[in-house]
Design a protein around this motif. Structure first.
Motif, PDB file in Angstrom:
ATOM      1  N   GLU A   6       0.823  -1.205   0.000  1.00  0.00           N
ATOM      2  CA  GLU A   6       0.000   0.000   0.000  1.00  0.00           C
ATOM      3  C   GLU A   6       0.860   1.261   0.000  1.00  0.00           C
ATOM      4  OE1 GLU A   6      -1.990  -3.094   2.742  1.00  0.00           O
ATOM      5  OE2 GLU A   6       0.018  -2.333   2.341  1.00  0.00           O
ATOM      6  N   SER A   7       0.285   2.331  -0.513  1.00  0.00           N
ATOM      7  CA  SER A   7       0.953   3.630  -0.480  1.00  0.00           C
ATOM      8  C   SER A   7      -0.101   4.721  -0.592  1.00  0.00           C
ATOM      9  CB  SER A   7       1.963   3.747  -1.625  1.00  0.00           C
ATOM     10  OG  SER A   7       1.307   3.681  -2.880  1.00  0.00           O
ATOM     11  N   GLY A   8       0.333   5.956  -0.367  1.00  0.00           N
ATOM     12  CA  GLY A   8      -0.556   7.086  -0.568  1.00  0.00           C
ATOM     13  C   GLY A   8      -1.159   7.668   0.690  1.00  0.00           C
ATOM     14  N   GLY A   9      -0.897   7.051   1.834  1.00  0.00           N
ATOM     15  CA  GLY A   9      -1.427   7.601   3.071  1.00  0.00           C
ATOM     16  C   GLY A   9      -0.761   8.925   3.412  1.00  0.00           C
ATOM     17  N   GLY A  10      -1.307   9.606   4.395  1.00  0.00           N
ATOM     18  CA  GLY A  10      -0.747  10.877   4.815  1.00  0.00           C
ATOM     19  C   GLY A  10      -1.729  11.615   5.684  1.00  0.00           C
ATOM     20  N   SER A  11      -1.477  12.901   5.880  1.00  0.00           N
ATOM     21  CA  SER A  11      -2.349  13.730   6.699  1.00  0.00           C
ATOM     22  C   SER A  11      -3.188  14.627   5.809  1.00  0.00           C
ATOM     23  CB  SER A  11      -1.508  14.600   7.657  1.00  0.00           C
ATOM     24  OG  SER A  11      -0.835  13.803   8.592  1.00  0.00           O
ATOM     25  N   LYS A  75      -2.310  -2.846 -14.587  1.00  0.00           N
ATOM     26  CA  LYS A  75      -1.217  -2.407 -13.718  1.00  0.00           C
ATOM     27  C   LYS A  75      -1.196  -3.181 -12.403  1.00  0.00           C
ATOM     28  CE  LYS A  75      -1.119   2.344 -15.432  1.00  0.00           C
ATOM     29  NZ  LYS A  75      -1.271   3.786 -15.070  1.00  0.00           N
ATOM     30  N   LYS A  76      -2.272  -3.895 -12.107  1.00  0.00           N
ATOM     31  CA  LYS A  76      -2.426  -4.620 -10.849  1.00  0.00           C
ATOM     32  C   LYS A  76      -2.337  -3.655  -9.667  1.00  0.00           C
ATOM     33  CE  LYS A  76      -0.974  -9.249 -12.255  1.00  0.00           C
ATOM     34  NZ  LYS A  76      -0.689  -8.944 -13.660  1.00  0.00           N
ATOM     35  N   VAL A  77      -3.188  -2.666  -9.708  1.00  0.00           N
ATOM     36  CA  VAL A  77      -3.269  -1.686  -8.633  1.00  0.00           C
ATOM     37  C   VAL A  77      -4.730  -1.541  -8.202  1.00  0.00           C
ATOM     38  CG1 VAL A  77      -2.762   0.657  -7.897  1.00  0.00           C
ATOM     39  CG2 VAL A  77      -1.307  -0.423  -9.592  1.00  0.00           C
ATOM     40  N   LEU A  78      -4.933  -1.556  -6.902  1.00  0.00           N
ATOM     41  CA  LEU A  78      -6.244  -1.332  -6.309  1.00  0.00           C
ATOM     42  C   LEU A  78      -6.217   0.045  -5.660  1.00  0.00           C
ATOM     43  CD1 LEU A  78      -8.968  -2.858  -5.583  1.00  0.00           C
ATOM     44  CD2 LEU A  78      -7.928  -3.231  -3.335  1.00  0.00           C
ATOM     45  N   TYR A  79      -7.249   0.831  -5.902  1.00  0.00           N
ATOM     46  CA  TYR A  79      -7.304   2.182  -5.372  1.00  0.00           C
ATOM     47  C   TYR A  79      -8.485   2.346  -4.417  1.00  0.00           C
ATOM     48  CZ  TYR A  79      -4.398   3.182  -9.487  1.00  0.00           C
ATOM     49  OH  TYR A  79      -3.408   3.174 -10.441  1.00  0.00           O
ATOM     50  N   LEU A  80      -8.340   3.301  -3.531  1.00  0.00           N
ATOM     51  CA  LEU A  80      -9.459   3.717  -2.690  1.00  0.00           C
ATOM     52  C   LEU A  80      -9.416   5.234  -2.598  1.00  0.00           C
ATOM     53  CD1 LEU A  80     -11.830   2.704  -0.875  1.00  0.00           C
ATOM     54  CD2 LEU A  80     -10.291   3.054   1.073  1.00  0.00           C
ATOM     55  N   GLN A  81     -10.434   5.855  -3.160  1.00  0.00           N
ATOM     56  CA  GLN A  81     -10.539   7.305  -3.120  1.00  0.00           C
ATOM     57  C   GLN A  81     -11.482   7.690  -1.992  1.00  0.00           C
ATOM     58  OE1 GLN A  81      -9.350  10.077  -5.423  1.00  0.00           O
ATOM     59  NE2 GLN A  81      -9.996  11.023  -3.495  1.00  0.00           N
ATOM     60  N   LYS A 113       1.058  -4.316   4.540  1.00  0.00           N
ATOM     61  CA  LYS A 113       1.407  -3.740   5.841  1.00  0.00           C
ATOM     62  C   LYS A 113       0.581  -2.510   6.169  1.00  0.00           C
ATOM     63  CE  LYS A 113       6.125  -5.510   6.024  1.00  0.00           C
ATOM     64  NZ  LYS A 113       7.553  -5.190   6.175  1.00  0.00           N
ATOM     65  N   GLY A 114      -0.046  -1.928   5.170  1.00  0.00           N
ATOM     66  CA  GLY A 114      -0.913  -0.803   5.405  1.00  0.00           C
ATOM     67  C   GLY A 114      -0.261   0.541   5.157  1.00  0.00           C
ATOM     68  N   THR A 115      -1.107   1.546   5.036  1.00  0.00           N
ATOM     69  CA  THR A 115      -0.656   2.924   4.886  1.00  0.00           C
ATOM     70  C   THR A 115      -1.516   3.788   5.805  1.00  0.00           C
ATOM     71  OG1 THR A 115      -0.179   4.681   3.277  1.00  0.00           O
ATOM     72  CG2 THR A 115      -2.169   3.379   2.871  1.00  0.00           C
ATOM     73  N   LEU A 116      -0.864   4.663   6.565  1.00  0.00           N
ATOM     74  CA  LEU A 116      -1.560   5.399   7.613  1.00  0.00           C
ATOM     75  C   LEU A 116      -2.208   6.663   7.063  1.00  0.00           C
ATOM     76  CD1 LEU A 116      -2.133   5.482  10.667  1.00  0.00           C
ATOM     77  CD2 LEU A 116      -0.045   6.854  10.916  1.00  0.00           C
ATOM     78  N   VAL A 117      -3.474   6.830   7.404  1.00  0.00           N
ATOM     79  CA  VAL A 117      -4.224   8.031   7.032  1.00  0.00           C
ATOM     80  C   VAL A 117      -4.610   8.767   8.312  1.00  0.00           C
ATOM     81  CG1 VAL A 117      -6.353   8.894   6.005  1.00  0.00           C
ATOM     82  CG2 VAL A 117      -5.101   7.015   4.899  1.00  0.00           C
ATOM     83  N   THR A 118      -4.288  10.035   8.362  1.00  0.00           N
ATOM     84  CA  THR A 118      -4.643  10.857   9.516  1.00  0.00           C
ATOM     85  C   THR A 118      -5.447  12.049   9.035  1.00  0.00           C
ATOM     86  OG1 THR A 118      -2.604  10.230  10.672  1.00  0.00           O
ATOM     87  CG2 THR A 118      -3.781  12.160  11.492  1.00  0.00           C
ATOM     88  N   VAL A 119      -6.645  12.191   9.568  1.00  0.00           N
ATOM     89  CA  VAL A 119      -7.509  13.310   9.229  1.00  0.00           C
ATOM     90  C   VAL A 119      -7.606  14.212  10.446  1.00  0.00           C
ATOM     91  CG1 VAL A 119      -9.743  14.020   8.326  1.00  0.00           C
ATOM     92  CG2 VAL A 119      -8.808  11.787   7.688  1.00  0.00           C
ATOM     93  N   TYR A 120      -7.164  15.437  10.320  1.00  0.00           N
ATOM     94  CA  TYR A 120      -7.171  16.341  11.466  1.00  0.00           C
ATOM     95  C   TYR A 120      -8.284  17.382  11.302  1.00  0.00           C
ATOM     96  CZ  TYR A 120      -4.338  19.180   8.287  1.00  0.00           C
ATOM     97  OH  TYR A 120      -3.881  19.876   7.205  1.00  0.00           O
ATOM     98  N   PRO A 121      -8.786  17.844  12.447  1.00  0.00           N
ATOM     99  CA  PRO A 121      -9.944  18.785  12.407  1.00  0.00           C
ATOM    100  C   PRO A 121      -9.606  20.094  11.708  1.00  0.00           C
ATOM    101  CG  PRO A 121      -9.624  17.862  14.603  1.00  0.00           C
ATOM    102  CD  PRO A 121      -8.414  17.479  13.797  1.00  0.00           C
TER     103      PRO A 121
END
Length: 121
Positions: A6-11, A75-81, A113-121
């Motif tokens: 996985e990739s693309g996580g962030g704040s 491409k063998k890629v799964l996305y989540l928008q 292993k996962g990718t971390l997503v953080t949503v801040y107020p």
């Protein structure tokens, strides 16, 4: 070969959007279904969305209003928008693949292993 990466996580600020990706191996491509799951701190992992071999897409726990799953078989890629993200959407987003109808968390046999997503107020 690592089956799922996985990739693309962030704040992101609440109300914003983020797209995460999962590159999957040939082994994962041959599974019946593949999907996105997420786990918030101190919470159980829950399904977000999945797509099976027939192309049927399922969203879980009412996530279809703000999430869209898509898959590029070449491409063998799964996305989540994710859009209009809220702090409660924060967590580790992982992709899993398995062979059982229903694509449940417990039926997944391959995990990234996962990718971390953080949503801040």
């Amino acid at each position: 070969q690592v089956p799922l990466v996985e990739s693309g996580g962030g704040s992101v600020k609440a109300g914003g959007s983020l797209k995460v990706s999962c590159i999957y191996s040939e082994e994962a491509a041959n599974k019946y279904c593949i999907g996105w799951f997420r786990q918030a701190a101190g919470q159980r992992r829950e399904q977000v969305a999945s797509v099976d071999r027939t192309g049927t897409i399922d969203y879980w726990h009412g996530h279809d209003d703000r999430f869209t799953i898509s898959k590029d078989n070449v491409k063998k890629v799964l996305y989540l928008q994710g859009r209009n993200l809220q702090p409660e959407d924060s967590g580790m987003y992982s992709c899993g693949a398995g062979d059982q109808y229903g694509c449940s968390d417990s039926s997944m046999t391959l995990w990234g292993k996962g990718t971390l997503v953080t949503v801040y107020p």
